[in-house]
Design an enzyme around this catalytic site. Structure first.
Site, mmCIF file in Angstrom:
data_model
loop_
_atom_site.group_PDB
_atom_site.id
_atom_site.type_symbol
_atom_site.label_atom_id
_atom_site.label_comp_id
_atom_site.label_asym_id
_atom_site.label_seq_id
_atom_site.Cartn_x
_atom_site.Cartn_y
_atom_site.Cartn_z
ATOM 1 C CG HIS A 151 -59.852 1.547 26.052
ATOM 2 N ND1 HIS A 151 -59.491 2.851 25.883
ATOM 3 C CD2 HIS A 151 -59.109 1.092 27.113
ATOM 4 C CE1 HIS A 151 -58.574 3.178 26.773
ATOM 5 N NE2 HIS A 151 -58.324 2.136 27.523
ATOM 6 C CG ASP A 167 -59.555 -0.657 30.615
ATOM 7 O OD1 ASP A 167 -59.078 -1.786 30.460
ATOM 8 O OD2 ASP A 167 -59.176 0.333 29.969
ATOM 9 C CG HIS A 216 -58.482 3.971 32.176
ATOM 10 N ND1 HIS A 216 -57.148 4.295 32.129
ATOM 11 C CD2 HIS A 216 -58.633 2.944 31.329
ATOM 12 C CE1 HIS A 216 -56.508 3.487 31.336
ATOM 13 N NE2 HIS A 216 -57.383 2.647 30.824
ATOM 14 C CG ASP A 246 -54.634 -2.681 27.519
ATOM 15 O OD1 ASP A 246 -54.819 -1.618 26.913
ATOM 16 O OD2 ASP A 246 -55.144 -2.922 28.627
ATOM 17 C CG HIS A 296 -50.934 1.784 32.489
ATOM 18 N ND1 HIS A 296 -51.914 2.258 33.313
ATOM 19 C CD2 HIS A 296 -51.531 1.550 31.304
ATOM 20 C CE1 HIS A 296 -53.071 2.298 32.666
ATOM 21 N NE2 HIS A 296 -52.854 1.868 31.432
ATOM 22 C CD GLU A 324 -54.251 2.080 28.070
ATOM 23 O OE1 GLU A 324 -55.346 2.123 28.634
ATOM 24 O OE2 GLU A 324 -53.167 2.376 28.645
ATOM 25 C CG HIS A 347 -57.730 -5.816 31.829
ATOM 26 N ND1 HIS A 347 -56.715 -6.253 31.009
ATOM 27 C CD2 HIS A 347 -57.861 -4.490 31.595
ATOM 28 C CE1 HIS A 347 -56.257 -5.217 30.301
ATOM 29 N NE2 HIS A 347 -56.944 -4.147 30.632
ATOM 30 C CE1 TYR A 396 -57.807 -3.128 35.561
ATOM 31 C CE2 TYR A 396 -59.793 -1.922 36.110
ATOM 32 C CZ TYR A 396 -58.932 -2.435 35.173
ATOM 33 O OH TYR A 396 -59.210 -2.251 33.838
HETATM 34 FE FE1 FEO Z 1 -57.184 1.186 29.277
HETATM 35 FE FE2 FEO Z 1 -57.004 -2.120 29.583
HETATM 36 O O1 FEO Z 1 -56.625 -0.491 28.820
#
Ligand code: FEO
Length: 463
Positions: free
Chosen positions: A79, A166, A147, A83, A23, A81, A227, A194
């Protein structure tokens, strides 16, 4: 290289050993990370998520070594995002026309980042499912605000794997893939960091979601996050831990965080630390110079604490920029049920303690009046205020959450989780609440129409 996960499920993600921050620079990475993508090869072949944009070409080439890309029937994007969605452009160049299953908000996220490319999106909602052959189905569960608004999880029946995105993850590279094979100290430290730094603001939503998921009676045999390590031994241990963390978690700990110019404010910090130990020998005390310590590590310690003390000297009528930046992050993380105190030295005008108290209140802490505000270097008389501060910070009775106070004039209330504003003049007709209904008159089971949290998560607005 693929790693076998379970049945016909393989891990095809990216071990990011070199990653140092996430981030932007908001999140420090100390033990690498991974972007977990999965391949499910039943009668239908499913690619579950991808990896971060810089690794997109490696991702596609590695995948090509494992499977004829043309055999991919379905892509699931849990998701948007980048990544996780960042390799979509590269993979879709190879298999254009492959249907992409995701939430409506994920379509916005993906098209917002990569443009409208005419991809074949199939929007799914909680409870929707997809037959992938061999008697197995994918069941989709929206994870709104866990999230981001577009997040979802996918459950694979038969193998009973929950691809949780996530949630339940860690920024931790685990070559062995499984939580039970990882270094347990690092694993749990990274899992808590996290949670504290990414998911804590959404704890009320999480509690509600966990309850909802209980109702699905999913026989979860594996939790495969996006992750870090996969949970296979006692897989719901991380879900139970999240339920504990989401419920205003605290340990018997006090964290003292400060920055200092000429060591005066540091001296007060040390005096507070010693006094906490003197008054409450079993309480763990952690002390950090905000300018020198890792900001995420301090936040993890705040997460564990029942009370915090924040210090800064006064600088040109304000506080040190290191403390101000850290306080901004503190507010974002929406800690609950924690006490706080402020302290600091000053030479001339001395505003820092008042500013810190205001910022701590804004951040949701129960701020005590007792403080240490020392003109020039702290002397005996200044430090004599420390015992009273610590007594007030460590009351025998736990702090109760303040209840909503009725107000004759209808006020607007904002959801502290998603920002939705309840306006009494408009009511909430979709939920059967007519215009003119004051917030205080809403039924107890009314919930935020956007993110679903209950009334207690709304805060009265000033205007
Ligand atoms: Fe919300 Fe691992 O991206």
């Amino acid at each position: 290289m693929r790693k076998h996960v379970k049945g016909n499920v393989s891990w095809v993600g990216y071990m990011d050993w070199e990653l140092e921050s996430f981030h932007g620079d908001e999140y420090s990475i100390d033990n690498g990370s991974s972007q977990n993508a999965y391949l499910i090869e039943e009668e239908k072949v499913v690619l579950m998520d991808t990896v971060w944009t810089p690794h997109r070409f490696d991702f596609v080439e590695n995948l090509r070594k494992e499977i004829d890309l043309k055999k991919i029937d379905i892509i699931v994007v849990n998701h948007g995002e980048c990544d996780h969605s960042g390799s979509l452009t590269a993979i879709m160049d190879e298999v254009p026309g492959t249907p992409i299953y995701c939430t409506a908000s994920a379509v916005k996220s993906i098209e917002g980042q990569f443009g409208k490319r005419g991809w074949d999106f199939h929007v799914v909602k909680t409870g929707d499912s997809l037959d992938i052959g061999n008697g197995k189905r994918l069941i989709f569960v929206e994870m709104k605000m866990l999230h981001w608004p577009d997040s979802m999880a996918t459950f694979l029946t038969g193998d009973n794997v929950l691809f949780s995105m996530d949630a339940f993850g860690q920024h931790y590279s685990v070559e062995e893939l499984y939580a039970d094979l990882a270094d347990q100290g690092v694993l749990w430290r990274e899992a808590m960091k996290y949670y504290a730094n990414i998911l804590n603001p959404f704890s009320p939503v999480l509690l509600k979601k966990l309850k909802e998921m209980e109702g699905f009676n999913l026989d979860i045999e594996m939790v495969a996050p996006a992750h870090g390590a996969i949970w296979r031994k006692d897989p719901t241990q991380i879900i139970r831990k999240y339920a504990e963390w989401a419920d205003a978690y605290q340990e018997d700990q006090v964290t003292v965080a400060y920055d200092t110019m000429w060591e005066g404010t540091a001296k007060i910090a040390h005096a507070i630390s010693e006094e906490v130990h003197r008054q409450s020998p079993n309480t763990v005390v952690k002390v950090f110079n905000i300018a020198k310590a890792d900001k995420n590590d301090i936040m993890t310690e705040v997460f564990k604490s029942k009370a915090i003390c924040v210090g800064s000297p006064t600088v040109v009528g304000r506080i040190l920029s290191s403390v101000a930046g850290w306080m901004e992050m503190l507010g974002q993380l929406r800690f609950r049920n924690k006490r706080a105190a402020a302290f600091g030295c000053y030479g001339w005008s001395g505003e820092s303690v008042r500013i810190l108290q205001e910022k701590l209140r804004e951040a949701g802490f129960d701020v005590i009046d007792e403080n240490v505000r020392s003109n020039w270097n702290p002397e005996e008389g200044d430090l004599a205020q420390v015992p009273a501060l610590v007594r007030a910070l460590l009351p025998e009775q736990e702090v109760e959450q303040p209840s909503a106070v009725a107000d004759e004039k209808p006020s607007r209330y904002a959801c502290t989780v998603c920002g939705h504003v309840y306006d009494p003049e408009e009511g909430d007709p979709d939920s059967g609440i007519p215009p003119g209904t004051p917030f205080e008159s809403l039924p107890d089971d009314w919930s935020c129409p956007v993110c679903g949290v209950n009334k207690s998560m709304f805060k009265k607005m000033d205007h």
